[in-house]
Design a protein around this motif. Structure first.
Motif, mmCIF file in Angstrom:
data_model
loop_
_atom_site.group_PDB
_atom_site.id
_atom_site.type_symbol
_atom_site.label_atom_id
_atom_site.label_comp_id
_atom_site.label_asym_id
_atom_site.label_seq_id
_atom_site.Cartn_x
_atom_site.Cartn_y
_atom_site.Cartn_z
ATOM 1 N N LEU A 40 1.106 -0.908 -0.140
ATOM 2 C CA LEU A 40 0.051 -0.116 0.039
ATOM 3 C C LEU A 40 0.658 1.532 -0.276
ATOM 4 O O LEU A 40 0.589 2.407 -0.472
ATOM 5 C CB LEU A 40 -0.821 -0.021 1.213
ATOM 6 C CG LEU A 40 -1.770 1.611 1.433
ATOM 7 C CD1 LEU A 40 -2.709 1.548 0.124
ATOM 8 C CD2 LEU A 40 -2.443 1.004 2.497
ATOM 9 N N ALA A 41 2.008 1.018 0.377
ATOM 10 C CA ALA A 41 2.756 2.529 1.162
ATOM 11 C C ALA A 41 3.495 2.703 -0.196
ATOM 12 O O ALA A 41 3.901 3.782 -0.673
ATOM 13 C CB ALA A 41 3.960 2.226 2.637
ATOM 14 N N ASN A 42 3.981 1.764 -0.878
ATOM 15 C CA ASN A 42 4.245 1.858 -2.537
ATOM 16 C C ASN A 42 3.513 2.703 -3.342
ATOM 17 O O ASN A 42 3.153 3.011 -4.103
ATOM 18 C CB ASN A 42 5.556 0.694 -2.846
ATOM 19 C CG ASN A 42 6.175 -0.339 -2.356
ATOM 20 O OD1 ASN A 42 6.836 1.232 -1.303
ATOM 21 N ND2 ASN A 42 6.743 -1.131 -1.140
ATOM 22 N N LEU A 43 2.570 1.201 -3.168
ATOM 23 C CA LEU A 43 1.348 2.308 -4.217
ATOM 24 C C LEU A 43 0.957 3.198 -4.095
ATOM 25 O O LEU A 43 0.851 4.452 -5.316
ATOM 26 C CB LEU A 43 -0.319 1.653 -4.065
ATOM 27 C CG LEU A 43 -1.042 1.954 -4.529
ATOM 28 C CD1 LEU A 43 -1.303 1.743 -6.317
ATOM 29 C CD2 LEU A 43 -2.575 1.255 -4.571
ATOM 30 N N ASP A 85 -4.975 5.715 -11.136
ATOM 31 C CA ASP A 85 -5.517 6.631 -12.056
ATOM 32 C C ASP A 85 -4.922 6.231 -13.543
ATOM 33 O O ASP A 85 -5.905 5.375 -13.552
ATOM 34 C CB ASP A 85 -3.448 7.489 -11.447
ATOM 35 C CG ASP A 85 -1.967 6.523 -11.637
ATOM 36 O OD1 ASP A 85 -2.307 5.584 -12.341
ATOM 37 O OD2 ASP A 85 -1.184 6.648 -11.674
ATOM 38 N N VAL A 86 -3.861 6.823 -14.277
ATOM 39 C CA VAL A 86 -4.345 6.973 -15.320
ATOM 40 C C VAL A 86 -3.828 5.511 -15.831
ATOM 41 O O VAL A 86 -3.552 4.659 -16.934
ATOM 42 C CB VAL A 86 -4.424 7.824 -16.605
ATOM 43 C CG1 VAL A 86 -5.021 9.051 -16.399
ATOM 44 C CG2 VAL A 86 -2.580 7.666 -16.725
ATOM 45 N N ASN A 87 -2.503 5.257 -15.199
ATOM 46 C CA ASN A 87 -1.499 3.829 -15.434
ATOM 47 C C ASN A 87 -2.342 2.907 -14.306
ATOM 48 O O ASN A 87 -1.477 1.296 -14.962
ATOM 49 C CB ASN A 87 -0.214 4.413 -14.933
ATOM 50 C CG ASN A 87 -0.306 5.646 -15.558
ATOM 51 O OD1 ASN A 87 0.461 5.916 -16.877
ATOM 52 N ND2 ASN A 87 0.666 6.765 -15.428
ATOM 53 N N GLU A 88 -2.749 2.809 -12.701
ATOM 54 C CA GLU A 88 -2.749 1.815 -12.426
ATOM 55 C C GLU A 88 -3.498 1.922 -11.196
ATOM 56 O O GLU A 88 -4.437 3.114 -10.855
ATOM 57 C CB GLU A 88 -1.590 1.329 -11.726
ATOM 58 C CG GLU A 88 -1.216 2.818 -10.337
ATOM 59 C CD GLU A 88 0.173 2.506 -9.619
ATOM 60 O OE1 GLU A 88 0.164 1.131 -9.615
ATOM 61 O OE2 GLU A 88 1.133 3.553 -9.642
ATOM 62 N N ALA A 89 -4.524 0.795 -10.747
ATOM 63 C CA ALA A 89 -5.606 0.320 -10.167
ATOM 64 C C ALA A 89 -5.189 -0.347 -8.987
ATOM 65 O O ALA A 89 -5.118 -1.906 -9.367
ATOM 66 C CB ALA A 89 -7.144 0.502 -10.806
ATOM 67 N N ALA A 90 -6.586 -0.677 -7.442
ATOM 68 C CA ALA A 90 -6.661 -1.223 -7.243
ATOM 69 C C ALA A 90 -7.044 -0.623 -5.671
ATOM 70 O O ALA A 90 -7.746 0.109 -5.697
ATOM 71 C CB ALA A 90 -4.984 -0.815 -6.665
#
Length: 391
Positions: free
Chosen positions: A13-16, A49-54
């Motif tokens: 989570l912190a890295n995201l 965002d436009v690149n990744e989702a979680a």
């Protein structure tokens, strides 16, 4: 777009959040349960965002949510995008004592783009992307674990679709010049005062007829008591006492605790149990509401009379015509109570007489009330006409 597996550990989570902190915007949604509690139980947070989702599991043991909450409430460089985000924002407020900022709500923006006053998420996705949202997991129990793949896919879709829609919506707002219209609305949504459950203000949510200071004073005391009971027990307000019962007691207060057995909506046990004792204590401590606390009269149009009511109806017609002409939801231009107050002679403190609302509607509304604008039928169509131009 890269879709991460469900995040359940603090390091991931912190890295995201470190990566998302560099984005121009993030889209945010939550899944929660609140049917049996006072405070909504956060079960899942989705972000993209436009690149990744979680999707993040806030119920995972030992998960440190601080990086995510800091991103949402302390990072002023990243715009937080919600759809009908009131309840999502409330949850974040409950966790942090503040709200996401800056923020953008696509439901409010859709009002400025002529998509109705409360367009739902699935209709928004269909209208902008031509995608039919699978509603199969909509009413799932998000508190149960483990979550299955279909639930997580449904939940993440709420933010991935929004991440595609937001830039398109923003571009259309820029082209139409309506982006500035929304600044005030977004700041209002971000105001923490909207989400604070102040027990001393709880009485304002309970509808009662009349404005008697003694009745409203008792209602204020009872509503404060109920709010504190509900918070302390983490139960919905209605599980303590329903609104109508609270209003009845305020209007016809029992003289002693034993009389609570006769109150419709209360169990007979209230005549002798501790919660009944506490309610009676709240009643005994009630004082009449101060004059400066009294609500505005129900009609909010002192001295309006029949003619004034007709003027208010004309203003509503003008609002309907104007909102149709500029293709914007009428609610964004003016509220019904504002129209009635304008018809009654009020000129100060009305949002429609300020800023862009004045330019788009308020100016014409004022002209109509003051006799400089009239309605006319031309070519079979209802038109607005300046009185100096009227034949």
């Amino acid at each position: 777009m890269h879709i991460h597996p469900l995040i359940t550990d603090s390091a991931t989570l912190a890295n995201l959040c470190t990566r998302l902190a560099e984005a121009d915007f993030v889209t945010v949604d939550t899944e929660f349960m609140r049917e049996s509690t006072y405070y909504p139980v956060l079960c899942l947070i989705q972000i993209a965002d436009v690149n990744e989702a979680a999707a993040i599991d806030p119920m995972a043991p030992g998960l440190d949510m601080t990086p995510l909450l800091d991103l949402l409430t302390k990072n002023e460089d990243v715009l937080k995008v919600f759809h009908a985000g009131g309840q999502d924002i409330e949850i974040i407020y409950n966790l942090t004592g503040t709200t996401p900022h800056p923020l953008f709500d696509t439901q409010v923006a859709a009002m400025a783009l002529g998509q109705g006053e409360q367009i739902g998420y699935s209709n928004l996705v269909d209208s902008w992307l031509g995608i039919v949202v699978d509603k199969g997991a909509r009413f799932t129990d998000w508190s149960r674990r483990p979550l299955d793949a279909r639930q997580i896919e449904y939940a993440i879709g709420d933010v991935t679709h929004l991440a595609a829609i937001f830039p398109m919506m923003l571009e259309r707002l820029r082209k139409t010049g309506r982006g500035l219209w929304l600044d005030q609305e977004m700041e209002r949504l971000a105001d923490p005062a909207n989400y604070a459950n102040d027990p001393d203000l709880a009485w304002k949510r309970v509808r009662v007829s009349g404005r008697k200071p003694d009745v409203l004073g008792r209602l204020k005391a009872l509503a404060r008591w109920r709010e504190l009971e509900a918070q302390g027990k983490d139960l919905p307000r209605g599980r303590i006492v329903k609104d109508e019962t609270l209003g009845d007691i305020a209007g016809h207060p029992p003289k002693k605790q034993a009389d609570l057995a006769k109150v419709r909506g209360l169990s007979a046990t209230w005549a002798q149990n501790d919660i009944g004792t506490r309610m009676m204590g709240a009643l005994e401590g009630a004082t009449p509401l101060h004059a400066d606390e009294l609500p505005a009269r129900d009609d909010r149009k002192p001295g309006l009379g029949k003619d004034g009511s007709l003027v208010a109806d004309l203003l509503k017609l003008l609002l309907k015509i104007r909102s149709r002409d500029i293709d914007v939801a009428s609610k964004l231009l003016a509220r019904t109570d504002e129209l009635e107050m304008l018809a009654a002679g009020v000129r100060e403190g009305l949002p429609m007489l300020e800023g862009w609302r004045f330019d788009q509607f308020g100016s014409d509304a004022l002209d109509l009330v003051e006799g400089r604008l009239a309605f006319a039928v031309k070519g079979g169509k209802l038109k607005m006409t300046r009185t100096e131009d009227a034949v």
